[in-house]
Design a protein around this motif. Structure first.
Motif, PDB file in Angstrom:
ATOM      1  N   TYR A  22       0.852  -1.192   0.000  1.00 49.59           N
ATOM      2  CA  TYR A  22       0.000   0.000   0.000  1.00 49.59           C
ATOM      3  C   TYR A  22       0.882   1.234   0.000  1.00 49.59           C
ATOM      4  O   TYR A  22       1.625   1.485   0.954  1.00 49.59           O
ATOM      5  N   LEU A  23       0.811   2.015  -1.081  1.00 52.57           N
ATOM      6  CA  LEU A  23       1.616   3.223  -1.204  1.00 52.57           C
ATOM      7  C   LEU A  23       0.803   4.417  -0.725  1.00 52.57           C
ATOM      8  O   LEU A  23      -0.248   4.721  -1.285  1.00 52.57           O
ATOM      9  N   SER A  24       1.296   5.073   0.309  1.00 53.38           N
ATOM     10  CA  SER A  24       0.561   6.161   0.939  1.00 53.38           C
ATOM     11  C   SER A  24       1.279   7.481   0.741  1.00 53.38           C
ATOM     12  O   SER A  24       2.513   7.537   0.752  1.00 53.38           O
ATOM     13  N   ASP A  25       0.509   8.564   0.584  1.00 51.12           N
ATOM     14  CA  ASP A  25       1.129   9.881   0.568  1.00 51.12           C
ATOM     15  C   ASP A  25       1.340  10.333   2.017  1.00 51.12           C
ATOM     16  O   ASP A  25       0.776   9.763   2.947  1.00 51.12           O
ATOM     17  N   PRO A  26       2.165  11.369   2.236  1.00 54.76           N
ATOM     18  CA  PRO A  26       2.507  11.762   3.610  1.00 54.76           C
ATOM     19  C   PRO A  26       1.314  12.138   4.477  1.00 54.76           C
ATOM     20  O   PRO A  26       1.290  11.824   5.669  1.00 54.76           O
ATOM     21  N   SER A  27       0.301  12.796   3.911  1.00 54.85           N
ATOM     22  CA  SER A  27      -0.839  13.227   4.723  1.00 54.85           C
ATOM     23  C   SER A  27      -1.678  12.046   5.185  1.00 54.85           C
ATOM     24  O   SER A  27      -2.140  12.004   6.338  1.00 54.85           O
ATOM     25  N   LEU A  28      -1.872  11.049   4.319  1.00 53.21           N
ATOM     26  CA  LEU A  28      -2.611   9.862   4.723  1.00 53.21           C
ATOM     27  C   LEU A  28      -1.812   9.066   5.751  1.00 53.21           C
ATOM     28  O   LEU A  28      -2.368   8.561   6.742  1.00 53.21           O
ATOM     29  N   ALA A  29      -0.507   8.958   5.555  1.00 51.05           N
ATOM     30  CA  ALA A  29       0.337   8.252   6.517  1.00 51.05           C
ATOM     31  C   ALA A  29       0.267   8.927   7.888  1.00 51.05           C
ATOM     32  O   ALA A  29       0.211   8.249   8.924  1.00 51.05           O
ATOM     33  N   ALA A  30       0.242  10.248   7.898  1.00 52.07           N
ATOM     34  CA  ALA A  30       0.150  10.975   9.166  1.00 52.07           C
ATOM     35  C   ALA A  30      -1.183  10.696   9.856  1.00 52.07           C
ATOM     36  O   ALA A  30      -1.244  10.520  11.078  1.00 52.07           O
TER      37      ALA A  30
END
Length: 311
Positions: A22-30
């Motif tokens: 699952y590749l996440s962008d920084p805002s979703l990861a946060a």
């Protein structure tokens, strides 16, 4: 190993999500990091197929903990979400007691033996060592009464059962709610949650996601499909395709031995990505050749014009 050890920071969470495909962008990861570490429920909204449900699945995988999924629908109630009594078994118990001439008190009839646990209760009673991930999927399909029922669970990780009393989680679950925004959720529910809107990914990220989820696919096929899905979303279709449909499209193409998209390949596999007859008509009207490869379609159009002029 505790949750804090597994995800000490956002960078580690992002890397572990990638390991889970699952590749996440920084805002979703946060947002996911906060949901894990605070803990506080996280409401994920976005168009269908952008990876809301998969985020919860991948989170459970990287934490090596159970994923307990409650699929919401119109009319869902506490019995289907939390618990219900096994009435056929209770009836058999009554008949057996009568046959044996034994007394069957109400406390016995409404005891653990006859209790059927649904996802919410399973999440609260999960013994650990790490909390379960509770996915409340498509909560917008439920009604406002069910939202109100969720308040106690989301606020305090407790539920009250009249026959048994209050059940309090020893390992409060990590709660992920998803919504396709078919209706607005109540402000009281949103106040209890973190919030993140998942956008359609840009082309480069979409290609990377497809390749991560279907590693055996060629880079060319993944690139063509991701681009074709983006072009389909630019059309006036009822159900714009997301990343989930792109992954399905690649799987179907591979099964059929298609190594690259062309007009014939799109015609053959269009049902993998568009699920309405009217959307198929819209796609064909726009040109399947353009959907497969706009550069090739433009070149072919120029060649057709030249041939017509020369003729």
């Amino acid at each position: 190993m505790t949750v804090d050890d597994l995800v000490p920071d956002i960078g580690t969470l992002t890397a572990r999500l990638a390991d889970a495909g699952y590749l996440s962008d920084p805002s979703l990861a946060a947002a996911l990091f906060c949901a894990v570490r605070l803990p506080q429920p996280l409401l994920l909204e976005g168009e269908a197929g952008v990876g809301k449900t998969q985020a919860a699945k991948s989170l459970a995988e990287l934490l090596d903990t159970p994923l307990l999924r409650l699929q919401c629908f119109e009319g869902i109630d506490a019995a289907e979400a939390l618990y219900e009594w096994n009435y056929p078994r209770q009836l058999l118990g009554i008949r057996l007691a009568e046959a044996q001439g034994a007394d069957l008190v109400e406390e016995t009839l409404f005891g653990e033996k006859y209790l059927v646990r649904r996802p919410l209760m399973q999440a609260l009673e999960h013994p650990g060592p790490r909390p379960a991930v509770l996915l409340i999927d498509e909560v917008d399909r439920a009604d406002e009464e069910f939202e109100a029922f969720l308040f106690e669970l989301l606020a305090e990780s407790t539920v009250t059962i009249p026959e048994l009393g209050t059940i309090r989680a020893t390992h409060p679950p990590i709660v992920i709610l998803t919504s396709n925004r078919t209706r607005d959720l109540h402000d009281a529910l949103k106040r209890r949650c973190l919030y993140h809107w998942i956008e359609y990914p840009p082309l480069a990220q979409a290609i990377a996601i497809v390749r991560a989820r279907v590693p055996e696919a060629s880079e060319m096929l993944a690139t063509q499909v991701a681009g074709a899905v983006q072009r389909l979303r630019s059309l006036d279709v009822q159900k714009p395709p997301g990343v989930a449909e792109a992954i399905d499209w690649v799987h179907a193409a591979q099964l059929l031995g298609i190594e690259e998209l062309d007009e014939a390949a799109v015609e053959l596999t269009l049902g993998s990505v568009l699920k309405y007859r009217e959307d198929h008509d819209v796609a064909r009207a726009a040109s399947l050749r353009w959907i497969a490869d706009p550069v090739r379609a433009a070149k072919q159009s120029v060649d057709d014009l030249r041939a017509a002029a020369e003729g």
